[in-house]
Design a protein around this motif. Sequence first.
Motif, PDB file in Angstrom:
ATOM      1  N   THR A 210       0.866  -1.185   0.000  1.00 31.43           N
ATOM      2  CA  THR A 210       0.000   0.000   0.000  1.00 31.43           C
ATOM      3  C   THR A 210       0.897   1.227   0.000  1.00 31.43           C
ATOM      4  N   ARG A 211       0.713   2.074  -1.011  1.00 31.66           N
ATOM      5  CA  ARG A 211       1.497   3.297  -1.121  1.00 31.66           C
ATOM      6  C   ARG A 211       0.578   4.506  -1.008  1.00 31.66           C
ATOM      7  N   VAL A 212       0.979   5.466  -0.194  1.00 30.97           N
ATOM      8  CA  VAL A 212       0.221   6.706  -0.031  1.00 30.97           C
ATOM      9  C   VAL A 212       1.162   7.865  -0.331  1.00 30.97           C
ATOM     10  N   TYR A 213       0.694   8.778  -1.180  1.00 35.91           N
ATOM     11  CA  TYR A 213       1.551   9.872  -1.656  1.00 35.91           C
ATOM     12  C   TYR A 213       0.788  11.187  -1.603  1.00 35.91           C
ATOM     13  N   HIS A 214       1.471  12.225  -1.133  1.00 34.59           N
ATOM     14  CA  HIS A 214       0.858  13.565  -1.084  1.00 34.59           C
ATOM     15  C   HIS A 214       1.897  14.610  -1.471  1.00 34.59           C
ATOM     16  N   GLU A 215       1.508  15.480  -2.399  1.00 33.90           N
ATOM     17  CA  GLU A 215       2.371  16.596  -2.782  1.00 33.90           C
ATOM     18  C   GLU A 215       1.981  17.838  -2.000  1.00 33.90           C
ATOM     19  N   ALA A 216       2.978  18.557  -1.544  1.00 30.65           N
ATOM     20  CA  ALA A 216       2.738  19.772  -0.767  1.00 30.65           C
ATOM     21  C   ALA A 216       1.855  20.736  -1.550  1.00 30.65           C
ATOM     22  N   GLY A 217       0.865  21.305  -0.883  1.00 33.86           N
ATOM     23  CA  GLY A 217      -0.016  22.279  -1.504  1.00 33.86           C
ATOM     24  C   GLY A 217      -1.278  21.696  -2.088  1.00 33.86           C
ATOM     25  N   GLU A 218      -1.314  20.385  -2.289  1.00 34.22           N
ATOM     26  CA  GLU A 218      -2.519  19.742  -2.826  1.00 34.22           C
ATOM     27  C   GLU A 218      -3.498  19.415  -1.685  1.00 34.22           C
ATOM     28  N   ASN A 219      -4.762  19.205  -2.032  1.00 33.65           N
ATOM     29  CA  ASN A 219      -5.767  18.895  -1.011  1.00 33.65           C
ATOM     30  C   ASN A 219      -6.222  17.444  -1.076  1.00 33.65           C
ATOM     31  N   TYR A 220      -5.321  16.571  -1.510  1.00 30.31           N
ATOM     32  CA  TYR A 220      -5.662  15.154  -1.583  1.00 30.31           C
ATOM     33  C   TYR A 220      -4.400  14.304  -1.501  1.00 30.31           C
ATOM     34  N   MET A 221      -4.615  13.021  -1.232  1.00 26.57           N
ATOM     35  CA  MET A 221      -3.555  12.020  -1.258  1.00 26.57           C
ATOM     36  C   MET A 221      -3.930  10.963  -2.293  1.00 26.57           C
ATOM     37  N   LEU A 222      -2.938  10.290  -2.812  1.00 26.74           N
ATOM     38  CA  LEU A 222      -3.161   9.145  -3.689  1.00 26.74           C
ATOM     39  C   LEU A 222      -2.807   7.874  -2.917  1.00 26.74           C
ATOM     40  N   ARG A 223      -3.654   6.858  -3.049  1.00 23.97           N
ATOM     41  CA  ARG A 223      -3.391   5.581  -2.389  1.00 23.97           C
ATOM     42  C   ARG A 223      -3.452   4.461  -3.425  1.00 23.97           C
ATOM     43  N   GLU A 224      -2.362   3.742  -3.537  1.00 27.44           N
ATOM     44  CA  GLU A 224      -2.284   2.624  -4.469  1.00 27.44           C
ATOM     45  C   GLU A 224      -2.059   1.328  -3.694  1.00 27.44           C
ATOM     46  N   PHE A 225      -2.821   0.298  -4.058  1.00 27.84           N
ATOM     47  CA  PHE A 225      -2.656  -1.019  -3.452  1.00 27.84           C
ATOM     48  C   PHE A 225      -2.348  -2.029  -4.548  1.00 27.84           C
ATOM     49  N   SER A 226      -1.386  -2.901  -4.291  1.00 25.99           N
ATOM     50  CA  SER A 226      -1.059  -3.952  -5.247  1.00 25.99           C
ATOM     51  C   SER A 226      -0.771  -5.252  -4.507  1.00 25.99           C
ATOM     52  N   SER A 227      -1.146  -6.353  -5.150  1.00 22.94           N
ATOM     53  CA  SER A 227      -0.870  -7.679  -4.611  1.00 22.94           C
ATOM     54  C   SER A 227      -0.141  -8.479  -5.675  1.00 22.94           C
ATOM     55  N   ARG A 228       0.994  -9.062  -5.308  1.00 29.76           N
ATOM     56  CA  ARG A 228       1.803  -9.843  -6.244  1.00 29.76           C
ATOM     57  C   ARG A 228       2.160 -11.190  -5.631  1.00 29.76           C
ATOM     58  N   GLU A 229       2.272 -12.199  -6.489  1.00 28.58           N
ATOM     59  CA  GLU A 229       2.509 -13.555  -5.984  1.00 28.58           C
ATOM     60  C   GLU A 229       3.155 -14.418  -7.061  1.00 28.58           C
ATOM     61  N   GLU A 230       3.930 -15.410  -6.621  1.00 30.93           N
ATOM     62  CA  GLU A 230       4.528 -16.369  -7.551  1.00 30.93           C
ATOM     63  C   GLU A 230       5.001 -17.587  -6.765  1.00 30.93           C
ATOM     64  N   LYS A 231       5.055 -18.739  -7.440  1.00 32.32           N
ATOM     65  CA  LYS A 231       5.602 -19.944  -6.817  1.00 32.32           C
ATOM     66  C   LYS A 231       7.105 -19.758  -6.593  1.00 32.32           C
ATOM     67  N   THR A 232       7.600 -20.279  -5.492  1.00 34.32           N
ATOM     68  CA  THR A 232       9.024 -20.130  -5.188  1.00 34.32           C
ATOM     69  C   THR A 232       9.890 -20.828  -6.229  1.00 34.32           C
ATOM     70  N   SER A 233       9.365 -21.881  -6.855  1.00 36.97           N
ATOM     71  CA  SER A 233      10.134 -22.616  -7.868  1.00 36.97           C
ATOM     72  C   SER A 233      10.434 -21.765  -9.092  1.00 36.97           C
ATOM     73  N   ASN A 234       9.681 -20.669  -9.282  1.00 35.19           N
ATOM     74  CA  ASN A 234       9.897 -19.788 -10.427  1.00 35.19           C
ATOM     75  C   ASN A 234      10.728 -18.556 -10.077  1.00 35.19           C
ATOM     76  N   ILE A 235      11.266 -18.530  -8.856  1.00 32.84           N
ATOM     77  CA  ILE A 235      12.016 -17.368  -8.380  1.00 32.84           C
ATOM     78  C   ILE A 235      13.427 -17.803  -7.987  1.00 32.84           C
ATOM     79  N   PRO A 236      14.463 -17.077  -8.423  1.00 30.59           N
ATOM     80  CA  PRO A 236      15.824 -17.421  -8.012  1.00 30.59           C
ATOM     81  C   PRO A 236      15.945 -17.455  -6.488  1.00 30.59           C
TER      82      PRO A 236
END
Length: 269
Positions: A210-236
């Motif tokens: 979960t990433r939350v980002y706010h630029e100075a002077g703005e009246n909002y934040m951005l929130r991004e959520f991501s989910s990632r997955e893989e079998k261990t056999s496919n990862i070094p």
Amino acid sequence: MASVPAAGNIKTKPPEIKEFEFGPWKMTTCKSHILESEGEQRKRYDNKLELPQLPEMVFPENVLRVVHESGAGIEFNALDALALVNAHADPVKVAASAEWQNARSGCEHIKNVVAPFDWTFTTAYKGTLLQKNSNAVMKVSDTTEQINLDNLKRREPIHFYDDVLLFEDELSDNGTSIMNVKVRVMPSCFFILMRLFCRVDNVLIRVNDTRVYHEAGENYMLREFSSREEKTSNIPTVAHTDPNEVSKYLKLTGQSRERLDFQQLTSDS
């Protein structure tokens, strides 16, 4: 292996609290002791959560809180994160099939639990929205706007930084599940990253960010959520224990982008 103090042997010490003001925002972090096996905090967790077991190390007072002067804000804590763990089914069994069965066969952590639950403590928690008073408004809406990564790469002085651990479990030596949240404040913006890193040895690796980002002077934040997955056999193998390195080998399984607008504090609010 994580060292877990025995019940009654936890030495209570004052929590470590840090505060920082960024324009109309106030950042607060708190770090304290792990959850004890009894007491009021434990009752609170048991009453709210339906999980048959909790992670080996839970930090009930650890929190990152960001509040606007209007009273609207967001915080990240272990209790609300664990409340989103599946307490009634074991999705890892579905996701990993035969590999899961073999890897899990000798896990005492699971054998001692009658009711099935997500023993990896995977949660899609994105933070808890705050409303400190009746004038505080935080409107959440879907957006296509993305976090300005170039701005984050700029070489700016870091005015405030902290890393707060929410919970951790070694899955009875079958891997690890750890959730922490970091905050970084620069002159032009602030950035929050909350990450769940889950590794089930010989089965899979999962990262929920979960990433939350706010630029100075703005009246909002951005929130991004991501989910990632893989079998261990496919990862070094060399990447298995490094959340930053392993991410590039994981497949995206879920993503959302939101805009969090807040009400500016005015004299007639």
